[in-house]
Scaffold this motif. Structure first.
Motif, PDB file in Angstrom:
ATOM      1  N   TRP A 109       0.866  -1.257  -0.074  1.00  0.00           N
ATOM      2  CA  TRP A 109      -0.020  -0.069  -0.105  1.00  0.00           C
ATOM      3  C   TRP A 109       0.946   1.082  -0.094  1.00  0.00           C
ATOM      4  N   LEU A 110       1.928   1.299   0.728  1.00  0.00           N
ATOM      5  CA  LEU A 110       2.800   2.273   0.501  1.00  0.00           C
ATOM      6  C   LEU A 110       3.401   2.748  -0.437  1.00  0.00           C
ATOM      7  N   GLY A 111       3.960   1.603  -1.153  1.00  0.00           N
ATOM      8  CA  GLY A 111       4.450   1.521  -2.507  1.00  0.00           C
ATOM      9  C   GLY A 111       3.488   2.135  -3.618  1.00  0.00           C
ATOM     10  N   ALA A 112       2.247   1.972  -3.330  1.00  0.00           N
ATOM     11  CA  ALA A 112       1.022   2.245  -4.331  1.00  0.00           C
ATOM     12  C   ALA A 112       0.944   3.610  -4.147  1.00  0.00           C
ATOM     13  N   LEU A 113       0.920   4.144  -3.097  1.00  0.00           N
ATOM     14  CA  LEU A 113       0.497   5.580  -2.641  1.00  0.00           C
ATOM     15  C   LEU A 113       1.901   6.319  -3.585  1.00  0.00           C
ATOM     16  N   GLN A 114       3.099   5.717  -3.689  1.00  0.00           N
ATOM     17  CA  GLN A 114       4.107   6.654  -4.275  1.00  0.00           C
ATOM     18  C   GLN A 114       4.337   6.498  -5.907  1.00  0.00           C
TER      19      GLN A 114
ATOM     20  N   LEU B 111      -5.974   6.595  -5.082  1.00  0.00           N
ATOM     21  CA  LEU B 111      -6.079   6.358  -3.775  1.00  0.00           C
ATOM     22  C   LEU B 111      -6.361   7.333  -2.956  1.00  0.00           C
ATOM     23  N   VAL B 112      -5.649   8.456  -3.377  1.00  0.00           N
ATOM     24  CA  VAL B 112      -6.106   9.984  -2.714  1.00  0.00           C
ATOM     25  C   VAL B 112      -7.526  10.187  -2.904  1.00  0.00           C
ATOM     26  N   LEU B 113      -7.991  10.101  -4.254  1.00  0.00           N
ATOM     27  CA  LEU B 113      -9.491  10.473  -4.551  1.00  0.00           C
ATOM     28  C   LEU B 113     -10.408   9.750  -3.767  1.00  0.00           C
ATOM     29  N   ILE B 114      -9.928   8.223  -3.490  1.00  0.00           N
ATOM     30  CA  ILE B 114     -10.977   7.562  -2.942  1.00  0.00           C
ATOM     31  C   ILE B 114     -11.036   7.866  -1.429  1.00  0.00           C
TER      32      ILE B 114
ATOM     33  N   GLN C  79      -2.103  -4.629  -9.343  1.00  0.00           N
ATOM     34  CA  GLN C  79      -0.926  -5.187  -9.002  1.00  0.00           C
ATOM     35  C   GLN C  79      -0.131  -4.274  -7.931  1.00  0.00           C
ATOM     36  N   ARG C  80      -0.548  -3.232  -8.087  1.00  0.00           N
ATOM     37  CA  ARG C  80       0.298  -2.500  -6.839  1.00  0.00           C
ATOM     38  C   ARG C  80      -0.364  -2.538  -5.371  1.00  0.00           C
TER      39      ARG C  80
END
Length: 339
Positions: free
Chosen positions: A206-211, A219-222, A252-253
């Protein structure tokens, strides 16, 4: 400026850090002398911090190597972890809450404990994270994070903040406890930032997905507007990707499809509301974009394995999912969402 341009200017990881809004559970100035030992219990939903201002001590957490803390060192211990602070290995620890403490305010205390040997001074405490994104974030952190004064990313700033904290703790001037707790909040965030900058595991999950530029934006929008009637096509448009490419990249992320994550996230926000607010189920449902209480209740039970009313009545019994540990769901009866 178009609203979508504002969204696109957001740094998703910075957004998550911004939402690490803390409420100080307590802060304690500790004056210790060898031999000493403190046994600190697990405090649900809180993260403990320990800053050594003079002297030294050992931090012991079950399952981890013993850590020597020296002046300027800072350690975070994640929620749910019992641990000990001792003057030397083998020292007998006393339960923290059995020791006499001087209450300066509801949130600030002074502890004096130990023998007649070498002195150690510390500022210790616990902070609680209120926002669902913050709880999500904290669930991903390692059990123990230590930043040594010798290799801190901004040593001058860190040392200055710790000195300021120590001075405020000793002087006990009007408002001193407020200053100390605010400084503690900043130190905690700085410690997490230091870990994010150097830890390989911060680049995955999840942290990698944020980046990830595209997935992080979605993710920010959700997270910001979970009640919006999001579709896969709408999220893909915001990410400036085709629907199919976005769907594959998100899965995938993040580890689950975008629409599944949306429902999952809504239920985390709902769980937070049910635990901490007095809103009715119909109001919670409406605030999360559901047209009826029944539709919301079905989604909640399908996700967390328990009806929202029962969850509210016995919230402490349910160890609901923290983002980042989606594969380790522990709520009783949980069934993975289906696309």
């Amino acid at each position: 400026m178009d609203e979508r341009d504002v969204w696109r200017s957001v740094d998703p990881l910075g957004e998550a850090l911004h939402l690490l809004r803390m409420r100080g559970a307590f802060c304690c100035s500790s004056e210790l002398s060898a031999p000493f030992g403190l046994a600190l219990p697990a405090i649900p939903e809180c993260m403990m911090f320990h800053v050594v201002t003079s002297g030294q001590c050992w931090l012991e957490v079950e399952g981890h190597d013993r850590i020597l803390l020296q002046p300027g060192d800072l350690a975070l211990v994640r929620q749910g972890s019992c641990h000990q602070l001792v003057s030397e290995p083998g020292a007998t620890p006393a339960p923290l809450f059995d020791l006499p403490r001087e209450a300066v305010s509801d949130r600030y205390e002074i502890l004096r404990h130990g023998g007649t040997g070498a002195a150690t001074k510390m500022v210790c405490g616990a902070v609680r994270f209120d926002h669902p994104t913050a709880r999500h974030f904290v669930g991903l952190l390692p059990e123990v994070i230590r930043v040594a004064a010798s290799n801190a990313p901004n040593p001058e700033w860190l040392h200055g903040t710790i000195r300021f904290m120590a001075a405020e703790a000793e002087a006990l001037r009007p408002g001193g406890e407020t200053v100390v707790t605010r400084l503690a909040d900043i130190l905690v965030i700085q410690t997490i930032r230091a870990w994010l900058a150097h830890a390989p595991e911060a680049r995955t999950g999840w942290l990698g997905a944020l980046q990830d530029p595209q997935v992080g934006r979605a993710l920010v929008l959700i997270h910001r507007d979970p009640a919006r009637d999001w579709t896969l096509a709408a999220l893909a448009k915001e990410a400036a990707m085709s629907r199919s490419a976005f769907a594959a990249r998100f899965t995938q992320r993040v580890g689950m499809p975008a629409m599944q994550y949306l429902v999952h996230w809504r239920m985390q926000v709902a769980a937070s509301m049910l635990r901490e607010e007095d809103a009715g189920l119909a109001d919670v449902a409406s605030r999360l974009g559901y047209q009826s209480e029944a539709a919301f209740s079905r989604a909640f039970k399908r996700c967390l394995g328990v009806a929202p009313g029962a969850f509210r009545r016995d919230a402490e019994a349910h160890e609901w999912v923290l983002p980042g540990s989606l594969e380790k769901v522990r709520a009783p009866g949980y069934n993975a969402l289906q696309e």
